[in-house]
Write a protein that holds these residues in place. Sequence first.
Motif, short mmCIF file in Angstrom:
data_model
loop_
_atom_site.label_atom_id
_atom_site.label_comp_id
_atom_site.label_asym_id
_atom_site.label_seq_id
_atom_site.Cartn_x
_atom_site.Cartn_y
_atom_site.Cartn_z
N SER A 1 0.84 -1.19 0.00
CA SER A 1 0.00 0.00 0.00
C SER A 1 0.88 1.25 0.00
O SER A 1 2.02 1.23 0.47
N ARG B 1 -3.74 3.03 -4.98
CA ARG B 1 -3.15 2.93 -3.65
C ARG B 1 -2.49 1.58 -3.37
O ARG B 1 -1.97 1.37 -2.28
N PRO C 1 0.40 5.92 -0.41
CA PRO C 1 -0.55 7.03 -0.54
C PRO C 1 -1.05 7.13 -1.98
O PRO C 1 -0.34 6.74 -2.92
N ARG C 2 -2.26 7.63 -2.16
CA ARG C 2 -2.84 7.75 -3.50
C ARG C 2 -1.91 8.54 -4.42
O ARG C 2 -1.37 9.58 -4.03
#
Length: 156
Positions: free
Chosen positions: A22, A130, A24-25
């Motif tokens: 994962s 993400r 951050p966008r």
Amino acid sequence: MTIAKRLKAHLDGKGIPYETVSHPRTATASEAAEAAHIPGDKLAKSVAIHLEDGHVLAVVPSSHRVDLSTLQGILDRRLGLASETEVKEIFDDCDVGAAPPVGAAYGVPVVIDESLAGLDRVWFEGGDHRTLISVTGADFDKLMKDARHAEFGHRA
């Protein structure tokens, strides 16, 4: 973290172990590589290409751009970038701009840049902005075994 359903089914069906990463966008593959702290030349970026009679997925490192002229010469066909509408139709379980390079999961042929073969590890978009998927280079090569390999990417 989410992974596109068709991608997950394909990876699981092929018995390919993977990890999700994962971050951050992000809006681009290069930004995703930076946000996830991975080398851009090991993140496989997908570019949907429109052909007169269908589509092909061009896969290059996130640090590279697809040279459309070179790719057109390799494929010996007229081509252009697929429209956003076409991308949404093909990758119907993915966010636009987060399509995985595993064309077999979506019924799309793949042409992959030679620089992505034989790596120790490869990352790619999991279907949203993400989540990245991480696989061994050997497993990525298995996923790309039916892809056409060529040199058509150039450092951005």
